[in-house]
Scaffold this active site. Structure first.
Site, PDB file in Angstrom:
ATOM      1  N   HIS A  71       0.852  -1.185   0.000  1.00 44.64           N
ATOM      2  CA  HIS A  71       0.000   0.000   0.000  1.00 44.64           C
ATOM      3  C   HIS A  71       0.888   1.235   0.000  1.00 44.64           C
ATOM      4  CE1 HIS A  71      -4.217  -1.474   1.360  1.00 44.64           C
ATOM      5  NE2 HIS A  71      -3.632  -2.360   0.568  1.00 44.64           N
TER       6      HIS A  71
ATOM      7  N   TYR B   7      -8.794   5.375   8.337  1.00 48.78           N
ATOM      8  CA  TYR B   7      -8.890   5.669   9.766  1.00 48.78           C
ATOM      9  C   TYR B   7      -9.901   6.801   9.894  1.00 48.78           C
ATOM     10  CZ  TYR B   7      -4.549   3.002  10.547  1.00 48.78           C
ATOM     11  OH  TYR B   7      -3.598   2.022  10.629  1.00 48.78           O
TER      12      TYR B   7
ATOM     13  N   PRO C  68      -3.675  -0.260  18.997  1.00 45.48           N
ATOM     14  CA  PRO C  68      -3.504  -0.659  17.595  1.00 45.48           C
ATOM     15  C   PRO C  68      -3.625   0.491  16.587  1.00 45.48           C
ATOM     16  CG  PRO C  68      -5.661  -1.340  18.416  1.00 45.48           C
ATOM     17  CD  PRO C  68      -4.908  -0.795  19.585  1.00 45.48           C
TER      18      PRO C  68
ATOM     19  N   LYS D 242       1.509  -0.477  15.199  1.00 46.42           N
ATOM     20  CA  LYS D 242       2.923  -0.603  15.567  1.00 46.42           C
ATOM     21  C   LYS D 242       3.275  -1.869  16.357  1.00 46.42           C
ATOM     22  CE  LYS D 242       4.516   3.008  13.631  1.00 46.42           C
ATOM     23  NZ  LYS D 242       4.460   2.538  12.251  1.00 46.42           N
TER      24      LYS D 242
ATOM     25  N   TYR E  61       4.340   6.434  10.277  1.00 45.21           N
ATOM     26  CA  TYR E  61       3.490   5.294   9.924  1.00 45.21           C
ATOM     27  C   TYR E  61       4.290   4.219   9.185  1.00 45.21           C
ATOM     28  CZ  TYR E  61      -0.741   2.729   8.772  1.00 45.21           C
ATOM     29  OH  TYR E  61      -1.700   1.761   8.695  1.00 45.21           O
TER      30      TYR E  61
HETATM   31  C1  PHB Z   1      -5.788  -4.600  10.804  1.00 44.02           C
HETATM   32  O1  PHB Z   1      -5.854  -4.775   9.589  1.00 44.02           O
HETATM   33  O2  PHB Z   1      -6.166  -5.479  11.607  1.00 44.02           O
HETATM   34  C2  PHB Z   1      -5.255  -3.316  11.320  1.00 44.02           C
HETATM   35  C3  PHB Z   1      -4.720  -2.406  10.429  1.00 44.02           C
HETATM   36  C4  PHB Z   1      -4.232  -1.192  10.891  1.00 44.02           C
HETATM   37  C5  PHB Z   1      -4.277  -0.912  12.231  1.00 44.02           C
HETATM   38  C6  PHB Z   1      -4.788  -1.829  13.138  1.00 44.02           C
HETATM   39  C7  PHB Z   1      -5.276  -3.039  12.676  1.00 44.02           C
HETATM   40  O3  PHB Z   1      -3.814   0.304  12.677  1.00 44.02           O
END
Ligand code: PHB
Ligand code: APR
Length: 389
Positions: free
Chosen positions: A72, A200, A292, A296, A384
């Site tokens: 990505h 997000y 989460p 990280k 990130y």
């Molecule tokens: C996930 O795909 O489970 C996932 C992706 C990004 C995050 C947390 C979980 O920040």
């Protein structure tokens, strides 16, 4: 029985460390409390930093990830209908890989099997002894018998609830913690992802995340109060909440379907220092937990392994202990920066119960600033995609 390094815990940290050490001629034994099926049944996050991708390749466990993972080069942050794209590739020259941690763990087990590494499953009552002397050993029960392995070093890769951290005397340990007043309800569904990139989302109904595992498997999360239980959330209620949090142009085309997994995880930030006590070292979730929000957790475990595998190879193969002496400080330097990023992402994106109107306006202003400032986007992108090891 004797080995160079006993590794407690057969999650991603323990397996990657074992793999890198064995390939460099350092002998290990991995002790895992659960069965392999149990370890591989856990659903965890799915974003790998470029450095993590490199480490898995270096370990000889990266081929399937390169074939099946999804690179990505950006992701989206949204506030109601405002969508801000962070172009990692343009801003940093790097990308991330979307590939489930469960798959990473399966690939590491396969790589360990291929080199004939020793992994004992379903061990119980693990006890680390004499770690503050030159002759440590680990005692445990396996197949009904009490056993003992003598070793030069012990790596505590046994997660937040393991025995390793608690083996370090309380008088030596310093613990730092932030518990957030909400959790994430996660749903896996066999539906095409809401969007080609992760979203997000901040909204009046709280935080949501639209993620994925592959083109026909979606992973979603919504913020829930800590008092909620999975049974409180029917699939219909979940989809309704998710739809209300995502920008309208994404929600309008969202494909829903039955959930194939549903769970609630609390959010916390936690660090225990130092990461070394005598000949015992803490790695990954055994030493630190991040919420989460910044993706990280696994990546931080991998950077710990990066520092520790170098240090252990130097010590065991060449008798040079400088890497071991500096492991804790080197790893913690990076850990605290990832802590800061995960914490700030969590504060920027979640609604806090009982908060005032000022808090919501601060979140909106942060998103608006991100939309308008390339400097702000570059700072987010740099964190990130992962700070250098
Ligand atoms: C996930 O795909 O489970 C996932 C992706 C990004 C995050 C947390 C979980 O920040
Ligand atoms: N004895 C032996 N094994 C144990 C013990 C014990 N006393 N306690 C726990 N374990 C095992 C667990 O069963 C688990 O398989 O240690 C392993 C720890 O694995 P994880 O919890 O996955 O931790 P880690 O390997 O550090 O993985 C990095 O970062 O944020 C996270 O989700 C991310 O789990 C990932 C982690």
């Amino acid at each position: 029985m004797r080995t160079d390094v006993v590794i407690i815990g057969g999650g991603p940290s323990g397996l990657l460390l074992s793999q890198l050490l064995n390939r460099a001629g350092v002998d290990t034994v991995v002790l895992e409390r659960a069965s392999r099926a149990h370890v591989l049944g856990r659903i965890r996050a799915g974003v790998l930093e470029a450095g993590t991708v490199g480490m898995l390749q270096q370990a000889g466990a990266g081929d399937r990830m390169l074939r099946e993972g999804m690179p990505h080069d950006g992701c989206i942050f949204s506030d109601d209908d405002l969508m801000v794209r962070i172009d990692f590739a343009e801003l940093t020259g790097k990308t991330v890989m979307v590939y489930g941690q469960t798959e990473v763990t399966a690939d590491l087990y396969a790589a360990q099997d291929a080199i004939g590494a020793t992994i004992l499953h379903e061990v119980s009552d693990v006890a680390i002894r004499d770690a503050d002397t030159d002759a440590p050993f680990v005692a445990f029960t396996h197949e009904g018998a009490r056993k003992r392995i003598d070793c030069a070093y012990v790596a505590g890769c046994d997660g937040f609830h393991g025995v390793s951290r608690k083996t370090i005397p309380e008088s030596v340990r310093r613990e730092h913690e932030r518990v957030y007043p909400f959790g994430w309800l996660g749903v896996l569904s066999r539906t095409p992802p809401a969007h080609e990139e992760l979203i997000y989302a901040n909204s009046a109904n709280g935080f949501a995340l639209a993620s994925m595992r592959n083109p026909m498997l979606s992973r979603y999360y919504v913020q829930v109060p800590l008092s909620d239980r999975v049974e409180d959330w029917s699939d219909d209620r979940f989809w309704e909440r998710l739809t209300s949090c995502l920008p309208r142009e994404v929600a309008g085309t969202l494909v829903t379907g039955p959930s194939v997994e549903k769970s609630i995880a609390p959010l916390r930030s936690f660090v225990s220092e130092p990461l070394r006590w005598g000949r015992l070292f803490l790695v990954g979730d055994a030493a630190h937990i991040v919420p989460p929000t910044g993706a990280k957790g696994l990546n931080l475990a991998v950077s710990d392994v990066f520092y520790l595998h170098q240090a252990l190879i130097r010590a065991v193969r060449h008798g040079e202990t400088d890497g071991i002496d500096s492991y804790s400080a080197r790893a913690l330097g990076r850990i605290w920066k990832a802590m800061r990023f995960s914490w700030s992402m969590t504060m920027m994106l979640h609604r806090f119960d009982g908060e005032d109107s000022f808090a919501a306006e601060m979140r909106k202003a942060t998103l608006l600033h991100l939309a308008q400032s390339e400097t702000a986007r570059r700072d987010l992108a740099e964190n990130y995609i992962g700070l250098p090891f």
